[in-house]
Structures are given as structure tokens and as C-alpha cells.
Enzyme design. Structure first.
Site, PDB file in Angstrom:
ATOM      1  N   SER A  45       0.800  -1.227   0.000  1.00 34.47           N
ATOM      2  CA  SER A  45       0.000   0.000   0.000  1.00 34.47           C
ATOM      3  C   SER A  45       0.833   1.278   0.000  1.00 34.47           C
ATOM      4  O   SER A  45       0.322   2.350  -0.321  1.00 34.47           O
ATOM      5  CB  SER A  45      -0.947   0.012   1.205  1.00 34.47           C
ATOM      6  OG  SER A  45      -0.228   0.148   2.414  1.00 34.47           O
ATOM      7  N   LYS A 106       0.764   4.496   7.043  1.00 28.41           N
ATOM      8  CA  LYS A 106       0.277   5.327   5.954  1.00 28.41           C
ATOM      9  C   LYS A 106       0.919   6.711   6.073  1.00 28.41           C
ATOM     10  O   LYS A 106       1.656   6.996   7.017  1.00 28.41           O
ATOM     11  CB  LYS A 106      -1.249   5.480   6.006  1.00 28.41           C
ATOM     12  CG  LYS A 106      -2.035   4.178   6.032  1.00 28.41           C
ATOM     13  CD  LYS A 106      -1.988   3.407   4.733  1.00 28.41           C
ATOM     14  CE  LYS A 106      -2.772   2.110   4.837  1.00 28.41           C
ATOM     15  NZ  LYS A 106      -2.628   1.268   3.630  1.00 28.41           N
TER      16      LYS A 106
END
Length: 251
Positions: A45, A106
Site C-alpha cells: 500500500s 500510511k
């Protein structure tokens, strides 16, 4: 005399060994709790910033300490101690709000009070599109002999932080969204691999991340092996280690 003193020497040696082991364990625990925690990348990701098989250190002191800074996250206190807020663009490890036993990593995109929206794959912050420049293509080696060419952009946030983002699919599922209004005391997180990231755009899975859930900031990659290979297989290291990624800073 020799037979009576020998057991005492052996007992003393064993005691010293146990003492050294306990001291080493406590030092490691203190370092992990208050300074640096190792973390490995299990998914794609955050490509190409972080790759599957990267091992990195997360600085625990960057944003202060919450109960999630402690092993097993005991509910000893609320909020943060010695807290400081993250900057837009920081790469952060945090506890998933809906499952506080799970760690996610993230990039901080939205700060408390921000309005975030994706329009045609372009990030908008408070109604203003962020600067995005064509950065050619990135060759994604998935470790199984397959190499895929992926569209790449350079994205620059309002505070000047720049990084690469990947665009796997034109007009992907989360390339066009409603406006997300970040609540007070929360942050909006996104992966750099925009079409392959379950992040704050998915409110039912991640959503807005409370300040208390932040673990620390990703700082440096200390080890990296190719995707699909195991780090413990040291006899393969000459071929599987990504030597160019060792001791590189996370940007």
C-alpha cells in the site's frame, strides 16, 4: 576446600548470566517503548516509498506517548504524554481504530479540520488541488518474475513535502470521492499506492485516525529483502537483500 567452593562459583556464574539477560531484556524493552520500535512492511500500500520486505525503525518519541506506546497497550492513561502533532506528509505507524491490535502504516494527508477529496485521481485539500507532476513510470517487481510498469506521479503537499504516488488504475474506485471532513483530534491517512491502499478513504475499514492511536514516525529502513523471500534465510542474502535500500531514510 576445592570441593566446597566449586558449587558456589558455578552458582555465581549462573546468577551473573541471568542478571545480564534480565538487564539486556529491560534495556531492549525501554528502547522499544520510548525510543525506536522495529516494524516490517507486509503489503504494497505504500509503494514505492516502502516495499514489501522492508524493515524499518519507527521513532516512538516523535509524537509523545500514549497507552499504545506500551507493550500490550494497557489502559493505564488516556491521551498523550509529551505529545507533539504530526506534520502533513509524515509516514506514520498507528493502531487501526476498529481493531486496536492491528498496526497500519500510511502517510498523513489531512489534519484536524481539513476537508479532503479525490477528484479524477487528484488529491484536493480544503478545496485546492495539490501540485502533481508526471514522474514517468515505475517498474514494480513483485518477486515472482513478473515486472509491471506503473504510472507514477510526484505529489507535493501545501507544506512542501514531496513524494511519489502510484496510479495502477485510471479512474479507480477511490479516485473520485465525497468530501471527508477530518474531526478534531483526528488525522486522515492515505497510502502512496493509491489504487491498492485501504486507508482513511474507506471509512468502514480505517476512517479518521485518533491522535491517541499514533505509534510513531517511520524513520529509517535498516534491512530489506525482495518480496516473497524470507529475511531469516541468511544464506540467500547476497541475492535477496535490497542493498541499495539499507539505511535509507523514509521520506
Amino acid at each position: 576446600m576445592t570441593s566446597t567452593t566449586e558449587p558456589k562459583k558455578q552458582e555465581g556464574g549462573l546468577g551473573e548470566t541471568v542478571k545480564v539477560i534480565l538487564q539486556a531484556f529491560l534495556i531492549a524493552l525501554l528502547i522499544r517503548t520510548f525510543l525506536f520500535q522495529p516494524f516490517n512492511i507486509p503489503s504494497g500500500s505504500m509503494k514505492e516509498t516502502l516495499l514489501v520486505g522492508d524493515y524499518l525503525f519507527v521513532s516512538k518519541y516523535s509524537y509523545g506517548y500514549s497507552r499504545f506506546s506500551l507493550p500490550l497497550s494497557p489502559p493505564l492513561f488516556d491521551g498523550r504524554i509529551l505529545g507533539s502533532t504530526p506534520n502533513r506528509g509524515d509516514v506514520v505507524v498507528f493502531k487501526l481504530p476498529r481493531d486496536e491490535s492491528t498496526d497500519y502504516i500510511k502517510r498523513v494527508i489531512g489534519l484536524p479540520g481539513d476537508e479532503i477529496q479525490m477528484i479524477g485521481g487528484l488529491l484536493h485539500i480544503n478545496g485546492v488541488p495539490v501540485k502533481r507532476e508526471d514522474a514517468g513510470y515505475w517498474m514494480d517487481d513483485e518477486g515472482n518474475g513478473r515486472v509491471e510498469r506503473v504510472k507514477r506521479w510526484t505529489e507535493t503537499l501545501p507544506n512542501g513535502v514531496s513524494y511519489y504516488t502510484l496510479d495502477l488504475v485510471e479512474n479507480g474506485f477511490y479516485d473520485n470521492t465525497d468530501v471527508y471532513k477530518v474531526p478534531p483530534g483526528h488525522y486522515f491517512m492515505m497510502g502512496d499506492n493509491r489504487d491498492n491502499s485501504t486507508d482513511s478513504r474507506v471509512l468502514s475499514q480505517v476512517g479518521y485516525v485518533p491522535y491517541e492511536n499514533l505509534i510513531g514516525r517511520a524513520q529509517i529502513i535498516f534491512f530489506s529483502v525482495k518480496e516473497g523471500d524470507a529475511a531469516w534465510q541468511f544464506w540467500k542474502w547476497p541475492w535477496t537483500v535490497r542493498w541499495d535500500r539499507l539505511f535509507s531514510f523514509v521520506r
